[in-house]
Design an enzyme around this catalytic site. Structure first.
Site, mmCIF file in Angstrom:
data_model
loop_
_atom_site.group_PDB
_atom_site.id
_atom_site.type_symbol
_atom_site.label_atom_id
_atom_site.label_comp_id
_atom_site.label_asym_id
_atom_site.label_seq_id
_atom_site.Cartn_x
_atom_site.Cartn_y
_atom_site.Cartn_z
ATOM 1 N N LYS A 186 0.840 -1.210 0.000
ATOM 2 C CA LYS A 186 0.000 0.000 0.000
ATOM 3 C C LYS A 186 0.871 1.254 0.000
ATOM 4 O O LYS A 186 0.650 2.169 -0.793
ATOM 5 C CB LYS A 186 -0.874 0.004 1.251
ATOM 6 N N ASN A 187 1.888 1.260 0.847
ATOM 7 C CA ASN A 187 2.665 2.493 1.039
ATOM 8 C C ASN A 187 3.697 2.739 -0.050
ATOM 9 O O ASN A 187 4.381 3.755 -0.044
ATOM 10 C CB ASN A 187 3.315 2.493 2.427
ATOM 11 N N CYS B 277 -4.631 12.225 12.820
ATOM 12 C CA CYS B 277 -5.407 10.977 12.789
ATOM 13 C C CYS B 277 -5.259 10.356 14.168
ATOM 14 O O CYS B 277 -4.664 10.933 15.071
ATOM 15 C CB CYS B 277 -4.887 10.060 11.687
ATOM 16 N N ARG C 134 0.549 14.375 13.193
ATOM 17 C CA ARG C 134 1.038 14.110 11.830
ATOM 18 C C ARG C 134 1.073 15.382 10.977
ATOM 19 O O ARG C 134 0.431 15.508 9.941
ATOM 20 C CB ARG C 134 0.200 13.007 11.194
ATOM 21 N N ILE D 25 2.658 18.322 8.406
ATOM 22 C CA ILE D 25 3.403 18.189 7.142
ATOM 23 C C ILE D 25 4.396 19.337 6.981
ATOM 24 O O ILE D 25 4.787 19.694 5.864
ATOM 25 C CB ILE D 25 2.452 18.113 5.925
ATOM 26 N N ASP E 181 4.958 0.466 12.120
ATOM 27 C CA ASP E 181 3.733 -0.162 11.610
ATOM 28 C C ASP E 181 3.594 -1.613 12.043
ATOM 29 O O ASP E 181 2.573 -2.238 11.757
ATOM 30 C CB ASP E 181 3.689 -0.096 10.077
ATOM 31 N N ARG F 98 -8.389 -0.646 5.055
ATOM 32 C CA ARG F 98 -7.549 0.363 4.404
ATOM 33 C C ARG F 98 -6.195 -0.222 4.023
ATOM 34 O O ARG F 98 -5.540 0.251 3.115
ATOM 35 C CB ARG F 98 -7.326 1.546 5.347
#
Ligand code: EPZ
Length: 421
Positions: free
Chosen positions: A22-23, A118, A123, A125, A308, A400
C-alpha cells in the site's frame, strides 16, 4: 459497517500470499501526475486507500481504471489537470498529501487540503512544506488548504536537510525535485523500501535519482518524464503481520511473495521470542514453538523495527513467560490497541512512550473496537490466539491496509468470518 468474528485457539498452518505494498502503491500512483500519457501500475493491492487515490486523480481530470482482478491500475494523465486535492477526499486518506509535490513540479501550482491529524498522532506536514520552499515554492496556508506555487512555473534544485525523517515527506520532495531545474541534494531522508520503490519507478520514467535507500538523495531535474510501467513491491507490513501470526504458539506459516530483506528487524525479534524463521521459496516460513519469550522492542525508522509492526508485535508478547517492553518512538499516540488487548485479558501498563507487557498464560475472546489500521490488525491476531469468540468492530480501519484478511487467514485454519455489525 462490518465486523470480523474469530473463534480463536486454532493453530495456523499453511501458506499465505502477500499483496502489493500500500505504502509504495500510493506514492507511485501519485507520481503518474509527473508525466502525461498512459501509465500502468502492476501488483497494486485491492484496498480502500488505493480506490481513494484513484478518486483523487479522477477529481483532477485523470482516468483511473483497475484491471478485472483489481491488481493493476491504468492511469491516463491529460496535458492539463485541476491541480487540487479537496478536503472531502484528503480527510479520508492522509497519504493524499503525496500529490502535492508532483502537481507543483508539473504545473507550477497546487491546492491541497491539509491532511489533519489521525488517531495515531498530529502528523503535521511542516517538513514537506519546508522542502518545497527550499525548491523555491511559495506556500500559503489558509482555510485548511495549502496553496503552493512555483515562481516562473518551475521549481529550482537545492540542498535541503530534513529536520526529521519522514517517509511521505521524502517522497513528496523527491518527486518535486525530479522536474526541478538543476541538482537537488536531500539529506536525512527516509530509507524505507517504499521510498526505494518510488525512486525506481521515477527513474524508469526518466528521472535521474541516486541514493535511494540511503539518507542522502541526489536528483538531477529533467524537463519532462515519460509514462510509467511499474510493478509495486510486496507489502512488508502485511507480510510482517502474517509472520507474527505464525509466531503464535503451535503455528507454522509460510508467507510467500514477500522480500525477506525488507523484514530483517522484525525477523530478529521473532527469533528472539522463540519463533523459528527460515527462508523458503518465495518468502519466509515461521514456526511458533511453545510459549513466546519476553523481549524489548523499540520502533525507529527503517532499517529499525517498523512502527507499523508495533501493535502486531505486542500480541505474542502478551502471551510471553515474562515481562517485555515496547517503546514507540515515531508516533505520539500509537497505543490505542492496548486498552482493547486488555479487554482480552492482556496485562499491559503504559509509561509514556513505553508499554510494559507482562505475559499471561492465555487471552480470552471478547468484543473489541478497532481504532486505526495496524491496531485493528493486532486485534485480529489477538483474536486468533484468544480462547473463545472475539468480535472486532469498525473493520473499515482494517480494510484500508489489508486485502480481505479473513480470506487470507481462513485457509490457514483460522475460524474467521466477516459479518454485518
Ligand atoms: C508513512 O507515513 C506511512 N504511510 C505510515 O504508515 C508509517 O507509519 C509512517 O510512514 C512511518 O513509517 C504511508 O507511507 C502512506 P512520517 P508518514 O512522515 O509519511 C513526523 C500505515 O499504517 N512528521 O514518516 O505520514 C510525524 O508526525 C501508515 O500504513 C513531522 O513532524 O509518516 C511522525 O511523528 C500509518 N512533520 C514522524 O515524523 C512532517 O512534515 C514520522 O512520520 C512529517 C512527519
Amino acid at each position: 459497517m462490518d465486523k470480523i468474528v474469530i473463534e480463536g485457539g486454532v493453530p495456523l498452518r499453511g501458506t499465505v500470499q502477500v499483496s502489493g505494498a500500500k505504502n509504495a502503491a500510493l506514492p507511485i500512483i501519485a507520481s503518474a501526475l509527473l508525466a502525461d500519457g498512459d501509465h500502468l501500475v502492476r501488483n497494486v493491492p485491492d484496498l480502500a486507500d488505493v480506490r481513494t487515490m484513484g478518486r483523487l486523480l479522477g477529481h483532477m481530470g485523470c482516468t483511473f481504471e483497475r484491471s478485472a482482478d483489481h491488481h493493476a491500475a491504468s492511469i491516463r494523465v491529460p496535458a492539463d489537470v485541476r491541480p487540487e486535492a479537496p478536503y472531502e477526499l484528503v480527510k479520508t486518506m492522509r497519504a493524499s498529501v503525496v500529490v502535492l509535490g508532483p502537481l507543483l513540479a508539473r504545473w507550477g501550482r497546487a491546492r491541497v487540503s491539509l491532511p489533519g491529524g489521525c488517531a495515531i498522532g498530529a502528523r503535521p506536514i511542516d517538513l514537506h512544506l519546508k522542502g518545497l520552499e527550499a525548491l523555491g515554492a511559495t506556500i500559503e496556508l489558509a482555510h485548511g488548504y495549502v496553496t503552493a506555487t512555483a515562481p516562473g512555473g518551475r521549481l529550482r534544485g537545492a540542498v535541503f536537510t530534513f529536520d526529521g525523517q519522514t517517509v511521505t515527506g521524502t517522497e513528496n520532495i523527491m518527486m518535486a525535485a525530479a522536474l526541478a531545474e538543476g541538482r537537488t541534494v536531500l539529506r536525512n531522508c527516509a530509507r524505507e523500501p517504499e521510498v526505494v520503490d518510488l525512486a525506481l519507478a521515477l527513474n524508469r520514467m526518466g528521472a535521474r535519482i541516486e541514493g535511494a535507500g540511503t539518507d542522502e538523495l541526489r536528483i538531477d531535474g529533467v524537463r519532462a518524464l515519460k509514462p510509467l510501467d511499474h510493478t509495486v513491491i510486496a507489502d512488508r507490513i502485511e507480510a510482517g503481520t502474517f509472520l507474527v501470526a505464525g509466531a503464535l504458539p503451535g503455528c507454522d506459516v509460510r508467507v510467500v511473495g514477500c522480500v525477506p530483506g525488507h523484514l530483517e528487524a522484525l525477523v530478529e525479534k521473532l527469533r528472539a521470542v522463540g519463533a523459528a524463521v527460515t527462508p523458503v521459496e518465495g518468502g519466509l516460513r515461521v514456526v511458533g514453538d511453545g510459549r513466546p519469550r519476553p523481549v524489548q522492542v523499540r520502533t525507529s525508522p527503517h532499517p529499525g523495527f517498523p512502527t507499523d509492526m508495533q501493535a502486531q508485535m505486542m500480541v505474542p508478547l502478551c502471551l510471553a513467560d515474562g515481562s517485555s517492553t515496547i517503546t514507540e518512538t515515531v508516533f505520539e499516540n500509537r497505543f490505542m490497541h492496548v486498552q482493547e488487548l486488555q479487554r482480552l485479558g492482556a496485562d499491559i501498563a503504559i509509561d509514556g512512550k513505553t508499554a510494559v507487557v507482562r505475559g499471561v498464560p492465555r487471552l480470552s475472546g471478547a468484543p473489541v473496537m478497532a481504532s486505526d489500521l495496524r491496531a485493528s490488525a493486532a486485534l485480529v491476531l489477538a483474536g486468533l490466539a484468544a480462547e473463545g469468540t472475539t468480535e472486532v468492530f469498525r473493520v473499515y480501519h482494517l480494510d484500508r491496509g489489508y486485502e480481505r484478511i479473513e480470506a487470507k487467514l481462513a485457509p490457514l485454519g483460522a475460524r474467521i468470518r466477516r459479518d454485518k455489525a
